[in-house]
Design a protein around this motif. Sequence first.
Motif, PDB file in Angstrom:
ATOM      1  N   SER A   4      -0.444 -12.458 -10.881  1.00  0.00           N
ATOM      2  CA  SER A   4       0.320 -13.158  -9.852  1.00  0.00           C
ATOM      3  C   SER A   4       1.283 -12.202  -9.164  1.00  0.00           C
ATOM      4  O   SER A   4       1.542 -11.106  -9.647  1.00  0.00           O
ATOM      5  CB  SER A   4       1.096 -14.331 -10.462  1.00  0.00           C
ATOM      6  N   PHE A   5       1.786 -12.628  -8.030  1.00  0.00           N
ATOM      7  CA  PHE A   5       2.742 -11.828  -7.269  1.00  0.00           C
ATOM      8  C   PHE A   5       4.085 -12.548  -7.206  1.00  0.00           C
ATOM      9  O   PHE A   5       4.172 -13.771  -7.395  1.00  0.00           O
ATOM     10  CB  PHE A   5       2.224 -11.564  -5.847  1.00  0.00           C
ATOM     11  N   ILE A   6       5.121 -11.775  -6.955  1.00  0.00           N
ATOM     12  CA  ILE A   6       6.445 -12.323  -6.653  1.00  0.00           C
ATOM     13  C   ILE A   6       6.806 -11.766  -5.282  1.00  0.00           C
ATOM     14  O   ILE A   6       7.184 -10.603  -5.145  1.00  0.00           O
ATOM     15  CB  ILE A   6       7.485 -11.911  -7.700  1.00  0.00           C
ATOM     16  N   ALA A   7       6.631 -12.567  -4.255  1.00  0.00           N
ATOM     17  CA  ALA A   7       6.889 -12.129  -2.880  1.00  0.00           C
ATOM     18  C   ALA A   7       8.335 -12.461  -2.516  1.00  0.00           C
ATOM     19  O   ALA A   7       8.756 -13.617  -2.624  1.00  0.00           O
ATOM     20  CB  ALA A   7       5.925 -12.822  -1.925  1.00  0.00           C
ATOM     21  N   ASP A 200      -0.742  -7.400   5.805  1.00  0.00           N
ATOM     22  CA  ASP A 200      -1.537  -6.855   4.709  1.00  0.00           C
ATOM     23  C   ASP A 200      -1.444  -7.725   3.457  1.00  0.00           C
ATOM     24  O   ASP A 200      -2.308  -7.638   2.579  1.00  0.00           O
ATOM     25  CB  ASP A 200      -1.078  -5.429   4.385  1.00  0.00           C
ATOM     26  N   PHE A 201      -0.442  -8.573   3.398  1.00  0.00           N
ATOM     27  CA  PHE A 201      -0.267  -9.473   2.258  1.00  0.00           C
ATOM     28  C   PHE A 201      -1.526 -10.299   2.008  1.00  0.00           C
ATOM     29  O   PHE A 201      -1.841 -10.650   0.865  1.00  0.00           O
ATOM     30  CB  PHE A 201       0.941 -10.378   2.527  1.00  0.00           C
ATOM     31  N   THR A 202      -2.277 -10.575   3.059  1.00  0.00           N
ATOM     32  CA  THR A 202      -3.500 -11.369   2.920  1.00  0.00           C
ATOM     33  C   THR A 202      -4.540 -10.697   2.020  1.00  0.00           C
ATOM     34  O   THR A 202      -5.429 -11.352   1.497  1.00  0.00           O
ATOM     35  CB  THR A 202      -4.123 -11.664   4.307  1.00  0.00           C
ATOM     36  N   ASN A 203      -4.412  -9.366   1.829  1.00  0.00           N
ATOM     37  CA  ASN A 203      -5.370  -8.619   1.005  1.00  0.00           C
ATOM     38  C   ASN A 203      -4.999  -8.567  -0.477  1.00  0.00           C
ATOM     39  O   ASN A 203      -5.756  -8.017  -1.277  1.00  0.00           O
ATOM     40  CB  ASN A 203      -5.488  -7.179   1.522  1.00  0.00           C
ATOM     41  N   TRP A 204      -3.835  -9.103  -0.841  1.00  0.00           N
ATOM     42  CA  TRP A 204      -3.391  -8.995  -2.238  1.00  0.00           C
ATOM     43  C   TRP A 204      -4.473  -9.555  -3.167  1.00  0.00           C
ATOM     44  O   TRP A 204      -5.070 -10.588  -2.871  1.00  0.00           O
ATOM     45  CB  TRP A 204      -2.088  -9.788  -2.432  1.00  0.00           C
ATOM     46  N   PRO A 205      -4.728  -8.886  -4.309  1.00  0.00           N
ATOM     47  CA  PRO A 205      -4.020  -7.728  -4.892  1.00  0.00           C
ATOM     48  C   PRO A 205      -4.506  -6.359  -4.398  1.00  0.00           C
ATOM     49  O   PRO A 205      -4.004  -5.347  -4.841  1.00  0.00           O
ATOM     50  CB  PRO A 205      -4.293  -7.885  -6.389  1.00  0.00           C
ATOM     51  N   ASP A 206      -5.489  -6.346  -3.502  1.00  0.00           N
ATOM     52  CA  ASP A 206      -6.033  -5.070  -3.010  1.00  0.00           C
ATOM     53  C   ASP A 206      -5.375  -4.684  -1.691  1.00  0.00           C
ATOM     54  O   ASP A 206      -6.023  -4.651  -0.638  1.00  0.00           O
ATOM     55  CB  ASP A 206      -7.548  -5.182  -2.856  1.00  0.00           C
ATOM     56  N   LEU A 207      -4.092  -4.420  -1.748  1.00  0.00           N
ATOM     57  CA  LEU A 207      -3.321  -4.093  -0.543  1.00  0.00           C
ATOM     58  C   LEU A 207      -3.816  -2.767   0.053  1.00  0.00           C
ATOM     59  O   LEU A 207      -4.126  -1.827  -0.665  1.00  0.00           O
ATOM     60  CB  LEU A 207      -1.834  -3.995  -0.877  1.00  0.00           C
TER      61      LEU A 207
END
Length: 214
Positions: A4-7, A200-207
Amino acid sequence: MPKSFIAVLDHEHLENSIFLTSFAKSLAQLGDRKGIIIHGDSPYTDRLIQTGMMREDARLRAIKDLNKRLIGLFADQGIATIGIHGFQKGLVTKKEDSIYVDTKALNALHSTPNLLISNLVEQDGKTVHLPLPQFTKSIEQSMSESEILLFSKNEKDEILISESQHEFTWDDIPKSFAEESIPDEFHNFGHSVKITTANDFTNWPDLKKVTFIR
């Protein structure tokens, strides 16, 4: 690979409607990739102060209003998001110099794809704000396999097409990069973080466009 991410939506970005719209569109593209979005206040606090409010009252009002506005913005993009403040459900508590996060409560809330949390926490039965960097660390340390994402304040980063990846430590960050790209609140963060862009956030986790600071 992080689960998961913490944006982090920092002070200045919360005032940038173009950024927020791009962020929301990227968030909508993530589908079931889970994450937490956290935020504090914005320059809206200063405008409330100009109406005669005390600074702390203005900050609390601004943060609560921003939480509602962000939920509305995400809903416009078809994103189901739970909005909550750190002081609710005993989620985050400050006692003297220590911060306590109810991990069980956090995990229960995080069963939905997107969770929006403000940095308003409980201290001695009162609602207080926690500096956003400190709040960010506390949330990250209570989660397993997550990564913190900050967003570059250099608007040129959003329009550059070429992919680029860099890696620094907090001790060797070029001064120019820090001033141009790292949100002001986080200049002395000293904690592992990735800096990317709303698009680029749309590519997470492959930024594709990302700077990793250890």
